[in-house]
Enzyme design. Structure first.
Site, PDB file in Angstrom:
ATOM      1  N   GLU A  90      36.663 -36.284  10.380  1.00  0.00           N
ATOM      2  CA  GLU A  90      37.938 -36.036  11.237  1.00  0.00           C
ATOM      3  C   GLU A  90      38.076 -37.036  12.444  1.00  0.00           C
ATOM      4  O   GLU A  90      39.218 -37.435  12.745  1.00  0.00           O
ATOM      5  CB  GLU A  90      37.842 -34.575  11.544  1.00  0.00           C
ATOM      6  CG  GLU A  90      37.952 -33.564  10.576  1.00  0.00           C
ATOM      7  CD  GLU A  90      36.351 -33.106   9.973  1.00  0.00           C
ATOM      8  OE1 GLU A  90      36.181 -31.855   9.816  1.00  0.00           O
ATOM      9  OE2 GLU A  90      35.503 -33.951  10.106  1.00  0.00           O
TER      10      GLU A  90
ATOM     11  N   ASP B 132       4.813 -48.649 -16.255  1.00  0.00           N
ATOM     12  CA  ASP B 132       5.894 -49.444 -15.643  1.00  0.00           C
ATOM     13  C   ASP B 132       5.721 -50.156 -14.303  1.00  0.00           C
ATOM     14  O   ASP B 132       6.294 -51.134 -14.231  1.00  0.00           O
ATOM     15  CB  ASP B 132       7.151 -48.663 -15.790  1.00  0.00           C
ATOM     16  CG  ASP B 132       7.697 -48.114 -16.881  1.00  0.00           C
ATOM     17  OD1 ASP B 132       6.986 -48.810 -18.176  1.00  0.00           O
ATOM     18  OD2 ASP B 132       8.244 -47.489 -17.052  1.00  0.00           O
TER      19      ASP B 132
ATOM     20  N   LEU C 274      11.509 -48.866  -8.103  1.00  0.00           N
ATOM     21  CA  LEU C 274      11.972 -47.544  -7.455  1.00  0.00           C
ATOM     22  C   LEU C 274      12.852 -47.872  -6.373  1.00  0.00           C
ATOM     23  O   LEU C 274      13.868 -46.968  -6.097  1.00  0.00           O
ATOM     24  CB  LEU C 274      11.245 -46.516  -7.315  1.00  0.00           C
ATOM     25  CG  LEU C 274      10.367 -45.991  -8.472  1.00  0.00           C
ATOM     26  CD1 LEU C 274       9.335 -44.780  -7.923  1.00  0.00           C
ATOM     27  CD2 LEU C 274      11.017 -45.587  -9.707  1.00  0.00           C
TER      28      LEU C 274
END
Length: 385
Positions: free
Chosen positions: A47, A194, A198
């Site tokens: 706002e 893997d 990330l």
């Protein structure tokens, strides 16, 4: 209001533990005079940005806000008072503020003679603010489970290879999800197989801004301070490593690209791991409600659960999945692990039924988004005060 919802989404990933909020101001003639969104915790609210852009043109105007204007003074002043002081004549908000310390803005506005309306596009605004609203209502982060699979539901081949099931376009879209989340969570199996990084690539954040509707020039019609600052706010990287054996020195997740937390059992030997949180065990590994409570205590309001199938099964069994995003590749394997392992569902009548909210092509792949039909998860921590 729909524009306000779009603007609010530009704050995803950078406002926690605060909500995302968008605001659009139209003058008495219905002309756009100001708009803005909450960019980061501690910064000006939506706002305030919109009122700065509107200036004197806010007098007699209508403000459309995705969340009820706040009525309290925290790191910033109350938005309800700012709207009153600017001479806004009417405020339309989508969702009521559920927090005890901030709600009451609508009553403050009405007491000052401002016309107030509630509920316009409430469902869209709720969906855009799902992370924060879930954290307030349930006392835990909102969890989105993301997975990639072939059309026959395989997340890897029989020899455990999984790079790459989906396209580069789908993988880029996952970075958008990472950039919007407060934390990315994987399990020990994914860490071993893997060695994932990330972190969210900047391209993913750029895609997020485009998806949120920002124009090519970066202008949003406000005072110039609402545009993207070009930085990708990195999520907390979390590895659920019960025995503290999967994350070894030199693991990519331990670099300085983003903060990292390793969740281990209370009795596990942390060794040289830099930052750990110790959690009670469960029959599936670590206690999922305890994990979510620990993340919530760190200010995490939204979690992207990336895998693997065993950890996803534990989250589903705990009733802690609020949204599912599946990337389906037009390929078949016929053997190999499935996207979801044991989730404690033994018969068809116990199936977790979902409501599909979106199906869209991402390159050659299909992205399906769905949410549980039934409410999920008992609160795991006290509600915010």
């Amino acid at each position: 209001m729909r524009r306000a919802v779009v603007l609010a989404a530009r704050g995803l990933g950078s406002t926690s533990p605060n909500p995302v909020v968008g605001c659009v101001i139209l003058d008495a003639a219905g002309q756009l005079v100001g708009e803005g969104f909450h960019r980061r915790a501690g910064g000006a609210h939506a706002e305030v940005h919109a009122l700065r852009a509107a200036g004197d043109r806010a007098r007699g105007a209508t403000a459309y806000v995705t969340l009820e204007p706040c009525a309290h003074t925290g790191r910033t002043g109350p938005c309800a008072r700012a709207l009153i002081d600017a001479g806004v004549a009417r405020v339309v908000y989508a969702v009521a503020d559920p927090t005890p310390q901030a709600r009451g803005g609508a009553e403050t506005l009405r007491a000052a003679g401002v016309t107030v309306e509630r509920g316009l596009l409430a469902d869209e605004a709720e969906d855009g603010n799902a992370g924060w609203l879930t954290s307030v209502r349930l006392g835990r982060p909102h969890v989105t489970w993301k997975y990639a699979a072939t059309l026959d539901g395989r997340s890897a081949a029989a020899d455990s290879t999984s790079r790459w099931i989906t396209s580069a376009e789908a993988r880029a879209d996952v970075h958008r999800l990472r950039a919007e989340a407060d934390a990315v969570v994987v399990g020990s199996g994914t860490a071993r197989a893997d060695d994932p990084h990330l972190a969210a690539r900047a391209a993913g954040a750029d895609a997020s801004a485009k998806a949120a509707g920002s124009d090519e020039s970066g202008s949003d019609g406000s005072d110039g301070s609402d545009g993207s600052d070009g930085d990708t706010v990195q999520p907390l990287r979390v590895v659920v490593d019960t025995e503290a054996t999967a994350v070894r020195p030199g693991a990519r997740v331990l670099d300085d690209a983003a903060p990292t937390l390793i969740a281990i059992a209370e009795d596990a030997d942390a060794g040289a791991l830099p930052e750990v949180v110790r959690l009670p065990r469960s029959d599936r590994g670590l206690d999922i409600p305890a994990l979510l409570a620990a993340l919530h205590a760190r200010g995490v309001r939204s979690v992207l659960l990336e895998g693997g199938p065993a950890l996803a099964g534990s989250f589903v069994a705990a009733g802690a999945v609020d949204k599912v995003v599946g990337y389906l590749a037009p390929a078949l394997l016929g053997a190999g692990p499935t996207a979801l392992a044991d989730a404690g569902i033994s018969t068809i009548t116990e199936a977790l039924r979902l409501r599909m909210t979106e199906a869209v092509r991402i390159g050659p792949d299909l992205r399906i988004t769905a949410v549980p039909i039934a409410p999920t998860a008992v609160p795991t921590a006290p509600k915010e005060r």
